[in-house]
Design an enzyme around this catalytic site. Structure first.
Site, PDB file in Angstrom:
ATOM      1  N   HIS A 168      -6.282   1.508   7.222  1.00 37.61           N
ATOM      2  CA  HIS A 168      -7.051   0.319   7.628  1.00 37.61           C
ATOM      3  C   HIS A 168      -7.558  -0.464   6.420  1.00 37.61           C
ATOM      4  CE1 HIS A 168      -7.059   2.134  11.662  1.00 37.61           C
ATOM      5  NE2 HIS A 168      -7.411   3.249  11.055  1.00 37.61           N
ATOM      6  N   SER A 289      -1.075 -20.971 -13.373  1.00 36.17           N
ATOM      7  CA  SER A 289      -1.571 -22.090 -12.573  1.00 36.17           C
ATOM      8  C   SER A 289      -1.447 -23.371 -13.379  1.00 36.17           C
ATOM      9  CB  SER A 289      -3.035 -21.855 -12.192  1.00 36.17           C
ATOM     10  OG  SER A 289      -3.645 -23.041 -11.729  1.00 36.17           O
ATOM     11  N   LYS A 295      -5.116 -17.875 -14.855  1.00 32.54           N
ATOM     12  CA  LYS A 295      -4.424 -17.267 -13.724  1.00 32.54           C
ATOM     13  C   LYS A 295      -3.102 -16.626 -14.126  1.00 32.54           C
ATOM     14  CE  LYS A 295      -5.289 -17.335  -9.964  1.00 32.54           C
ATOM     15  NZ  LYS A 295      -4.997 -18.383  -8.982  1.00 32.54           N
ATOM     16  N   GLU A 302       4.879 -12.484  -3.886  1.00 30.01           N
ATOM     17  CA  GLU A 302       4.576 -13.412  -2.791  1.00 30.01           C
ATOM     18  C   GLU A 302       5.848 -14.005  -2.195  1.00 30.01           C
ATOM     19  OE1 GLU A 302       0.178 -14.737  -4.471  1.00 30.01           O
ATOM     20  OE2 GLU A 302       1.848 -16.159  -4.557  1.00 30.01           O
TER      21      GLU A 302
END
Length: 471
Positions: A168, A289, A295, A302
């Protein structure tokens, strides 16, 4: 892509299906109907099928030895043109079958038209497709075995690293980093098995089925199947030209594999956040970024997650396409290749990317161990009493009260004294302090498939051996 040569009516071959028609096809319909951009990848399979079919026609007495020889030689030249990039696509080449037969006829004359005797594009295209997919499946199986090998090697080398295990998405029990890696590898191994099984079921030869009713020229289909490396000919000509189960099955396989790669990617995305900090992704598989210079984004992971949706969409489209088709062949089936080929191309790239991500992943050992917390040993506390003869249901309740006591005091579970624990149950002794050891906790889970060091190494060795045999 090579430029389309100008139309040359004197040299151009008539459409394979054009004899019954007198009017010209609408140019928009020409483009709508054209599939060469998609099915040209099957050029080698199409030529192989035609070579074998010409030999079968020769054996059946339909072609003379000289004619069959001419056709095989001509097809060899067509093959050379495709292989070298010299093949010129012309107007009217609406698919790979038309293009190859048109070029064959240009090279050897009218005898080239005899290669299609008794054959329909219905049995030709599905034969080409099975032949083409057979080689693609072999490549994908090799990629998958390599990915499992990589995971097994890393698991062996990094077996001493501990990390939290989750259910979970809540910290649950301590596990080995290697065990997490091998959990994904086990899914990839199953994917490999399903791919091999799908390829075996697909390995039947439809050629010789004609448009739908079979071949009238005495073509020996068993010999034809053998010549093309198939296990057997298909059993029913109507089913043979309309069956796309193998397309849907491979698409379903690709969908499930991408779901597994997406789950792996999701773990990487979460573990690489500043909040977790368990791993650092390699620079080769990350981007920055355009605005925020600090970043480092896990774009490869992804995209693995995102492209899984694309493959799932193709699978849904294929199921929707076949569900309402009457027997036998329908033009709708032309759309099977665009969906499947894109899915398999996506899978092939995704496997390479996943291998790269895994190979360059840097685990943060101290950060992972630092994320272990005392409450993850609550189960071990209950198991201590089980070993003293107390029923588990009672020990579970006692351990839960210990957690509650620690929370009330805002302290770690390990900060409870022996006296505190004895107030919850009299069988707690001084030896209970040995429970507060993460390394001992994972070593106690020594059943097959557990997280003890020997079991994880045993699992890694077994996967490595399997992958070596499968490669």
């Amino acid at each position: 892509r090579r430029c389309v040569a100008p139309d040359n009516p004197a040299a151009a071959m008539s459409k394979l299906w054009g004899g019954r028609f007198t009017g010209k096809t609408d140019p928009i319909m020409e483009r709508f109907n054209n599939s060469l951009d998609v099915d040209r990848v099957m050029w080698s399979a199409d030529i192989a099928g035609s070579v074998a079919y010409a030999t079968s026609l020769e054996a059946a007495g339909v072609l003379s030895a000289a004619e069959a020889g001419q056709i095989r030689e001509g097809l060899g030249k067509v093959r050379e043109e495709w292989a070298s990039g010299a093949f010129v696509v012309k107007e009217g080449d609406e698919d790979i079958h038309t293009a190859n037969e048109r070029r064959l006829t240009e090279l050897i004359g009218a005898v080239g038209g005899k290669v299609h005797t008794g054959r329909s594009r219905n049995d030709q295209v599905v034969t080409d497709l099975r032949l083409h997919l057979r080689s693609v499946c072999a490549e994908l199986a090799t990629e998958l075995a390599g990915l499992v090998t990589l995971a097994a090697k890393r698991a062996t080398a990094e077996v001493d690293l501990l990390m939290p295990g989750y259910t979970h998405l809540q910290s649950a029990q301590p596990v080995r980093w290697s065990h997490w890696m091998l959990a994904h590898a086990q899914a990839w191994r199953r994917d490999h098995g399903r791919l091999v099984q799908a390829a075996e079921r697909m390995n039947e030869c439809p050629l010789g089925s004609g448009a739908l009713a079979g071949n009238p020229f005495g073509v020996e289909r068993e010999s034809l199947a053998s010549a093309l490396g198939f296990a057997r000919p298909t059993a029913n000509s109507m089913d043979a030209v309309s069956d796309r189960d193998f397309v849907v099955e491979l698409s379903g396989w690709a969908t499930l594999l991408m779901a597994h790669l997406s789950r792996f990617a999701e773990d990487i995305i979460v573990f690489s956040t500043q909040e977790f900090g368990f791993v650092k992704c390699g620079d080769s598989y990350s981007t920055g970024s355009s605005l925020m210079p600090q970043k480092k984004n896990p774009d490869a992971a992804e995209l693995l997650r995102g492209k899984a949706n694309r493959v799932l969409g193709h699978h849904t489209a294929l199921l929707a396409m076949i569900k309402g088709l009457p027997l036998t062949y329908n033009k709708d089936l032309q759309e099977d290749k665009q969906a499947l080929f894109d899915s398999l191309d996506t899978v092939q790239a995704a496997l390479k990317i996943t291998s790269g991500v895994l190979a360059t992943l840097q685990p943060a050992a101290a950060r992972m161990r630092g994320a272990l917390n005392s409450f993850m040993l609550a189960t071990d506390l209950s198991e201590y009493l089980v070993r003293k003869g107390v029923p588990f249901r009672e020990t579970h309740h006692v351990a839960g009260r210990a957690v509650q006591l620690a929370e009330e005091r805002s302290c770690a579970l390990t900060e409870l004294s022996v006296a505190d624990l004895q107030s919850l149950h009299p069988l707690f002794g001084d030896d209970v302090l040995a429970v507060w050891d993460f390394d001992a906790s994972v070593e106690r889970r020594d059943s097959i498939g557990g997280v003890s060091k020997r079991r994880v190494l045993e699992q890694a060795d077994a996967l490595a051996a399997w992958a070596d045999a499968a490669a």
